[in-house]
Scaffold this active site. Structure first.
Site, PDB file in Angstrom:
ATOM      1  N   GLN A 198       0.842  -1.195   0.000  1.00 12.58           N
ATOM      2  CA  GLN A 198       0.000   0.000   0.000  1.00 12.58           C
ATOM      3  C   GLN A 198       0.877   1.245   0.000  1.00 12.58           C
ATOM      4  O   GLN A 198       1.299   1.729   1.048  1.00 12.58           O
ATOM      5  CB  GLN A 198      -0.948   0.007   1.201  1.00 12.58           C
ATOM      6  CG  GLN A 198      -1.952   1.133   1.094  1.00 12.58           C
ATOM      7  CD  GLN A 198      -3.069   1.019   2.085  1.00 12.58           C
ATOM      8  OE1 GLN A 198      -3.226   0.027   2.783  1.00 12.58           O
ATOM      9  NE2 GLN A 198      -3.867   2.059   2.164  1.00 12.58           N
ATOM     10  N   PHE A 199       1.129   1.779  -1.197  1.00 13.07           N
ATOM     11  CA  PHE A 199       1.992   2.952  -1.325  1.00 13.07           C
ATOM     12  C   PHE A 199       1.411   4.173  -0.628  1.00 13.07           C
ATOM     13  O   PHE A 199       2.144   5.075  -0.222  1.00 13.07           O
ATOM     14  CB  PHE A 199       2.294   3.256  -2.798  1.00 13.07           C
ATOM     15  CG  PHE A 199       1.194   3.970  -3.528  1.00 13.07           C
ATOM     16  CD1 PHE A 199       1.207   5.352  -3.624  1.00 13.07           C
ATOM     17  CD2 PHE A 199       0.156   3.268  -4.125  1.00 13.07           C
ATOM     18  CE1 PHE A 199       0.191   6.017  -4.297  1.00 13.07           C
ATOM     19  CE2 PHE A 199      -0.853   3.918  -4.799  1.00 13.07           C
ATOM     20  CZ  PHE A 199      -0.839   5.306  -4.892  1.00 13.07           C
ATOM     21  N   THR A 200       0.105   4.217  -0.431  1.00 15.55           N
ATOM     22  CA  THR A 200      -0.526   5.398   0.152  1.00 15.55           C
ATOM     23  C   THR A 200      -0.142   5.616   1.611  1.00 15.55           C
ATOM     24  O   THR A 200      -0.410   6.685   2.153  1.00 15.55           O
ATOM     25  CB  THR A 200      -2.058   5.331   0.029  1.00 15.55           C
ATOM     26  OG1 THR A 200      -2.545   4.199   0.737  1.00 15.55           O
ATOM     27  CG2 THR A 200      -2.482   5.262  -1.432  1.00 15.55           C
TER      28      THR A 200
END
Length: 141
Positions: free
Chosen positions: A74-76
């Protein structure tokens, strides 16, 4: 490297309606983010932390109980909302840097004997979970 770790009674991740990872018993759902400065040493350290963290009931760990982990990239997690209304993603690692490190965390967990399910890197995923507690931690290494 950063993770949001949630104790769950079950969790799954699907892509286009097809399950790609699932745990059907108590364990940990791990949302994992990578930043530019992360390297192989961070992956090993994160795997150790995730496997040994006493986040399960009765202050036990996956290493002690054999409980499974569902790891979802999850890059966010490296999104910044300090300025304005639109998140900035400048602290999130590019996919070519992040994907091998997410895979390294999963490989290191498995080398430790952990049972690990995963999502699909860079895919639009649907994640379902039943939180236990709720009990959620932020883990940075």
């Amino acid at each position: 490297m950063r993770a949001v770790v949630t104790r769950v009674t079950r969790a799954s991740v699907s892509v286009d309606g097809v399950d790609v990872g699932r745990i059907d018993e108590p364990g940990l759902l791990v949302l994992l983010g990578v930043t530019h400065s992360d390297g192989a040493e961070h992956a090993v350290k994160m795997a150790r932390k995730l496997h040994e963290i006493r986040a399960l009931r009765d202050e036990r760990s996956c290493a002690e109980t054999g409980a499974p982990l569902l790891v979802v990239s999850q890059f966010t997690l490296y999104g910044s909302t300090r300025k304005g209304r639109r998140p900035s993603w400048t602290e999130a690692a590019r996919p070519e840097h992040a994907e091998p490190l997410v895979e390294a965390v999963v490989a290191a967990l498995r080398e430790r004997g952990a049972r690990v399910e995963t999502g699909k890197f860079a895919a639009m995923m649907s994640v379902e979970s039943v939180n236990d507690g709720p009990f959620t931690l932020l883990v940075d290494v």
